[in-house]
Design a protein around this motif. Structure first.
Motif, mmCIF file in Angstrom:
data_model
loop_
_atom_site.group_PDB
_atom_site.id
_atom_site.type_symbol
_atom_site.label_atom_id
_atom_site.label_comp_id
_atom_site.label_asym_id
_atom_site.label_seq_id
_atom_site.Cartn_x
_atom_site.Cartn_y
_atom_site.Cartn_z
ATOM 1 N N TRP A 13 8.322 3.457 -8.767
ATOM 2 C CA TRP A 13 6.910 3.689 -9.021
ATOM 3 C C TRP A 13 6.696 4.454 -10.330
ATOM 4 O O TRP A 13 5.802 4.151 -11.113
ATOM 5 C CB TRP A 13 6.306 4.452 -7.841
ATOM 6 C CG TRP A 13 4.852 4.733 -7.936
ATOM 7 C CD1 TRP A 13 3.862 3.849 -8.276
ATOM 8 C CD2 TRP A 13 4.190 5.967 -7.679
ATOM 9 N NE1 TRP A 13 2.634 4.451 -8.234
ATOM 10 C CE2 TRP A 13 2.818 5.766 -7.870
ATOM 11 C CE3 TRP A 13 4.639 7.218 -7.294
ATOM 12 C CZ2 TRP A 13 1.891 6.772 -7.704
ATOM 13 C CZ3 TRP A 13 3.706 8.218 -7.119
ATOM 14 C CH2 TRP A 13 2.354 7.991 -7.328
ATOM 15 N N PHE A 51 -1.177 6.437 -16.047
ATOM 16 C CA PHE A 51 -1.427 6.182 -14.634
ATOM 17 C C PHE A 51 -1.591 4.685 -14.381
ATOM 18 O O PHE A 51 -1.204 4.178 -13.340
ATOM 19 C CB PHE A 51 -2.649 6.945 -14.128
ATOM 20 C CG PHE A 51 -2.371 8.403 -13.900
ATOM 21 C CD1 PHE A 51 -1.581 8.817 -12.841
ATOM 22 C CD2 PHE A 51 -2.884 9.356 -14.750
ATOM 23 C CE1 PHE A 51 -1.311 10.158 -12.625
ATOM 24 C CE2 PHE A 51 -2.625 10.698 -14.553
ATOM 25 C CZ PHE A 51 -1.844 11.102 -13.489
ATOM 26 N N LEU A 54 1.889 2.852 -13.948
ATOM 27 C CA LEU A 54 2.731 3.084 -12.782
ATOM 28 C C LEU A 54 2.917 1.781 -12.006
ATOM 29 O O LEU A 54 2.013 0.954 -11.944
ATOM 30 C CB LEU A 54 2.118 4.150 -11.872
ATOM 31 C CG LEU A 54 1.984 5.539 -12.469
ATOM 32 C CD1 LEU A 54 1.261 6.457 -11.502
ATOM 33 C CD2 LEU A 54 3.330 6.115 -12.848
ATOM 34 N N ASP A 55 4.079 1.605 -11.435
ATOM 35 C CA ASP A 55 4.390 0.388 -10.686
ATOM 36 C C ASP A 55 3.780 0.482 -9.283
ATOM 37 O O ASP A 55 4.454 0.822 -8.311
ATOM 38 C CB ASP A 55 5.903 0.190 -10.616
ATOM 39 C CG ASP A 55 6.294 -1.155 -10.036
ATOM 40 O OD1 ASP A 55 5.407 -1.866 -9.514
ATOM 41 O OD2 ASP A 55 7.482 -1.494 -10.102
ATOM 42 N N ARG A 56 2.496 0.206 -9.221
ATOM 43 C CA ARG A 56 1.780 0.298 -7.943
ATOM 44 C C ARG A 56 2.330 -0.679 -6.908
ATOM 45 O O ARG A 56 2.346 -0.391 -5.723
ATOM 46 C CB ARG A 56 0.292 0.062 -8.157
ATOM 47 C CG ARG A 56 -0.395 1.179 -8.919
ATOM 48 C CD ARG A 56 -1.888 0.939 -9.024
ATOM 49 N NE ARG A 56 -2.204 -0.294 -9.716
ATOM 50 C CZ ARG A 56 -2.491 -0.379 -11.010
ATOM 51 N NH1 ARG A 56 -2.510 0.684 -11.758
ATOM 52 N NH2 ARG A 56 -2.772 -1.537 -11.559
ATOM 53 N N GLN A 57 2.803 -1.833 -7.372
ATOM 54 C CA GLN A 57 3.302 -2.831 -6.430
ATOM 55 C C GLN A 57 4.524 -2.316 -5.682
ATOM 56 O O GLN A 57 4.683 -2.582 -4.491
ATOM 57 C CB GLN A 57 3.632 -4.147 -7.154
ATOM 58 C CG GLN A 57 3.850 -5.302 -6.203
ATOM 59 C CD GLN A 57 2.615 -5.583 -5.342
ATOM 60 O OE1 GLN A 57 1.501 -5.687 -5.844
ATOM 61 N NE2 GLN A 57 2.816 -5.709 -4.037
ATOM 62 N N LEU A 59 5.081 0.743 -4.827
ATOM 63 C CA LEU A 59 4.557 1.657 -3.819
ATOM 64 C C LEU A 59 3.882 0.893 -2.678
ATOM 65 O O LEU A 59 4.102 1.182 -1.505
ATOM 66 C CB LEU A 59 3.581 2.642 -4.464
ATOM 67 C CG LEU A 59 3.047 3.759 -3.590
ATOM 68 C CD1 LEU A 59 4.173 4.628 -3.060
ATOM 69 C CD2 LEU A 59 2.035 4.596 -4.353
ATOM 70 N N ILE A 60 3.104 -0.110 -3.030
ATOM 71 C CA ILE A 60 2.414 -0.933 -2.026
ATOM 72 C C ILE A 60 3.420 -1.629 -1.111
ATOM 73 O O ILE A 60 3.281 -1.605 0.116
ATOM 74 C CB ILE A 60 1.484 -1.963 -2.706
ATOM 75 C CG1 ILE A 60 0.286 -1.259 -3.343
ATOM 76 C CG2 ILE A 60 1.034 -3.036 -1.725
ATOM 77 C CD1 ILE A 60 -0.505 -2.133 -4.295
#
Length: 77
Positions: A13, A51, A54-57, A59-60
Motif C-alpha cells: 500500500w 495520497f 498509494l496502492d489502494r487496490q 489495501l482493498i
C-alpha cells in the motif's frame, strides 16, 4: 491477521512513499546540506499528492479477503 501479513499489506500500500523516501535517503549521501534541505521541502510539498499514489487496490484486496474469511468463519460457527 498476523503481523507479517500486516507488514506485507503496508509495504504494498505504501510502496510509492517508500520509493520516495528511499530516493531521498540516496540523495542525502551525495548532496550538500542545503541541496538536501531543498529536496526535503519539495517532498513535503508533494505529500498531499502522494495520497493519490498509494496502492489502494492492495489495501482493498486485503480487506476483502479478511472480511470474506471472517464471514466464512462466522458461518461455520
Amino acid at each position: 491477521m498476523t503481523n507479517e501479513q500486516l507488514r506485507e499489506i503496508s509495504a504494498k500500500w505504501l510502496n510509492p512513499i517508500d520509493l520516495a523516501m528511499a530516493d531521498l535517503l540516496d540523495k542525502s549521501e551525495r548532496m550538500t546540506i542545503g541541496a538536501f534541505n531543498d529536496e526535503v521541502e519539495q517532498l513535503i510539498g508533494k505529500i498531499p499528492q502522494m495520497f493519490g499514489m498509494l496502492d489502494r487496490q492492495a489495501l482493498i484486496d486485503s480487506l476483502e479477503d479478511q472480511i470474506g474469511s471472517a464471514m466464512l468463519k462466522g458461518l461455520a460457527e
